[in-house]
Design an enzyme around this catalytic site. Sequence first.
Site, PDB file in Angstrom:
ATOM      1  N   ALA A  65       2.858   5.863  -2.587  1.00  0.00           N
ATOM      2  CA  ALA A  65       3.479   6.889  -1.757  1.00  0.00           C
ATOM      3  C   ALA A  65       3.700   8.139  -2.602  1.00  0.00           C
ATOM      4  O   ALA A  65       3.744   8.067  -3.820  1.00  0.00           O
ATOM      5  CB  ALA A  65       4.799   6.385  -1.212  1.00  0.00           C
ATOM      6  N   GLY A 111       2.340   1.740  -1.877  1.00  0.00           N
ATOM      7  CA  GLY A 111       1.858   1.958  -0.516  1.00  0.00           C
ATOM      8  C   GLY A 111       0.352   1.757  -0.403  1.00  0.00           C
ATOM      9  O   GLY A 111      -0.161   1.372   0.656  1.00  0.00           O
ATOM     10  N   GLU A 114      -0.155  -1.810   0.065  1.00  0.00           N
ATOM     11  CA  GLU A 114       0.320  -2.178   1.405  1.00  0.00           C
ATOM     12  C   GLU A 114      -0.730  -1.837   2.459  1.00  0.00           C
ATOM     13  O   GLU A 114      -0.936  -2.583   3.402  1.00  0.00           O
ATOM     14  CB  GLU A 114       1.665  -1.495   1.697  1.00  0.00           C
ATOM     15  CG  GLU A 114       2.766  -2.054   0.800  1.00  0.00           C
ATOM     16  CD  GLU A 114       4.112  -1.391   1.024  1.00  0.00           C
ATOM     17  OE1 GLU A 114       4.198  -0.174   0.794  1.00  0.00           O
ATOM     18  OE2 GLU A 114       5.063  -2.084   1.429  1.00  0.00           O
ATOM     19  N   GLU A 136       7.231  -0.815  -6.811  1.00  0.00           N
ATOM     20  CA  GLU A 136       8.396  -0.088  -6.260  1.00  0.00           C
ATOM     21  C   GLU A 136       9.706  -0.393  -6.967  1.00  0.00           C
ATOM     22  O   GLU A 136      10.541   0.502  -7.148  1.00  0.00           O
ATOM     23  CB  GLU A 136       8.542  -0.387  -4.760  1.00  0.00           C
ATOM     24  CG  GLU A 136       7.549   0.335  -3.866  1.00  0.00           C
ATOM     25  CD  GLU A 136       6.207  -0.373  -3.742  1.00  0.00           C
ATOM     26  OE1 GLU A 136       5.949  -1.306  -4.543  1.00  0.00           O
ATOM     27  OE2 GLU A 136       5.421  -0.004  -2.863  1.00  0.00           O
TER      28      GLU A 136
END
Length: 709
Positions: A65, A111, A114, A136
Amino acid sequence: MSSFATTIENGIAIVTFDLPGEPVNKLNGAVKRELESLLARLRDDSATRAVVLISGKPDTFIAGADIEEFTAIANQTEAERLSFEGQETVSRLETSQKPIVAAINGACLGGGLEVALACHYRIATDHPKTVLGLPEVQLGLIPGAGGCQRLPRLIGASAALDMILSGKTERASKALRLGLVDEVVPPTILRQVAAAAADRLAREGLPKRQQKGGLSGMMLDRTAPGRRMVYRAARKQVIKKTGGHYPAPLAALGAVEVGLEQGIAAGLAEEHRAFGELAVGDVSRKLVQIFFATTALKKDDGVPAGTAVPRQIRRLGVVGSGFMGAGIAGTAVLNVEVDTRLKDSDLTRIGKGLKAATGLLKERLDRRRITRPQYERLSGLLSGSADYRGFSRADLVIEAVFEELDVKRQVLAELEAEIRPDAIFATNTSTIPIHHIASQARHPERVLGMHFFSPVERMPLLEVIPTGATSPDTIVTAVRFGRRMGKTVIVVADRPGFWVNRILSPYLNEAGHLLQEGVNIELIDRVMTEFGFPVGPVALLDEVGLDVAQKAGSVMHEAFGDRMKPAAALPRMLGATRLGRKNGRGFYSYKAAHKAGVDKSVYPLLGVHPTENVDKDLVERRLVYSMLNEAALACADGVVRSPRDADIGAIFGIGFPAFRGGPLRMIDDVGPARVVETLYQLQEQFGERFRPAPALLEMARSGGRYYPA
Ligand code: NAI
């Protein structure tokens, strides 16, 4: 500008993600919106049967992200929404009627993973830059776009928790063994293999996967009682590792557990709730600041941009193949792949040094971080001799001989006769002023300090120390080389103790005073590990070596006077030839190189009766505030260029608790006025060494701080 380019070949849409104007692909709001509308278009496009998602960047699939976006979050609700929207976008991939294949070359993190997890098939390349992980927690967050749900469903609860709770990354080969990816291929055929897989999935449907991990893995992961054991063990381990200071791993564990036991919808809800809470929490804010600080340091050459030209280091010389020299040589070969020549006074020592340096390569081989041919090639870069043969070709020489001014000066003089006049000489001294070593140099402009920490291969920090005479080209060359060795580099002033040992000295000395007062050794160390340091100060003294600590202590005493007057504890220990871990006799006892308990015979040696009957908060204040005060003094002395360098140096050099952001952040958080008040109290009780730094008084008066509020 568009981030995705789509071409359709034989009914397969190849979607190339290439974020404009950025070196890596990141997920931000605009990217997510574009991806969603692209998916909707492909859904309605009758010519498309399946999709391949691939990256247009050389070394990244998707790096994660966009962290800048997090810092703009104003409150918890907004943070929750950010996570919720990420979950929604990612679910659209998973629910796509047309199969989607993730073609992964380079970093696939956070991300990015993910996204890959929501695809229907994953192919990774065997390129060394291809790594997968959910880091994270290292930013005080949890995977908030379904990662806590999909990863355990794919690879089992225990393997998933192992990755999520540590934030570690895995290479492609390990990812294949875990079942995280379906295939591993060379980068050159990634696109083709991915297109073929997409075609196959469109014709034959999704593959049936078997979870890896064997029978025991199945018992643990597939049964509720087994999973309860997994959660319990993981929780215990997290608490042990974080000391309860870092909330993210436990929150991630919670999101995984809710998801597996109560269903994915409940899991996703818990995931975005916890993400929201963490994202606005203090720990995450601190860890994100540290992330930005280290990122900025990666671009900081230590001199104003454009004022210096780095030179290429093709050959490295290392003089002194002892503990540090061998570590420097091994780390340089591993990370820079540079031809490295060791020199020591005799061949036996050279042999020992080469063995230790090669040992670092061997360890990587054993952990499958490098292949056998890589190991052979890298070992071939290491050589040594008892004279300066080969040094005439070195571009940089790092000196790590005994910590004695005369020896170091002599080595520099000998080298200047051997090396090219444009070669750089760096000393790894930990206490001797660099300008003393350089005072008789023919080329002082090419002399500076490169202060590595022990053990070199593991400690992430390097202090680069120019003198007043060092040229900008020399500085930038040393900084860049240190960075290539994998270090975070701070440029600090040539003052006694530089930065890290300067702030460490009064802290260790205060531990000496506490010891001399009979405060129980375990208690001193426990107070500081509970504060968040990885080891306590007494255990650290044992690690550093009591002889080394004493020597450094007297240098600091000489430079700074009474404030640093050494406590009596060390000379007493040294009088009984207790050197710490290195001779198996320190404040602790050591059995077969492993630390056993405190050696109780130390107390009579110090002439004290141990007591636990002390005010623990006061012990903590004495230790911590001695460091905070010294940090303020050193900062005012211009030892560091910025609060950022100061805090990063303390965190990476001595393990100052990251969640506290570093000593200067801590002063800001506590408030200079309160810091001063505490120091006054300590000064009254324990004397002048706690006299508050003038800079703190000034800040307390004017309401100043180190960082903008
Ligand atoms: P060490 O005693 O393990 O190694 C020193 C090596 O230098 C020995 O192998 C010795 O034979 C060699 N040597 C001595 N005089 C020499 C000469 N004239 N020519 C060639 N080789 C010579 O010591 P260590 O711990 O590796 O320390 C080396 C330097 O690194 C010191 O300046 C020390 O202050 C510094 N340092 C040490 C740290 C530590 O934790 N040990 C941390 C940071 C810096």
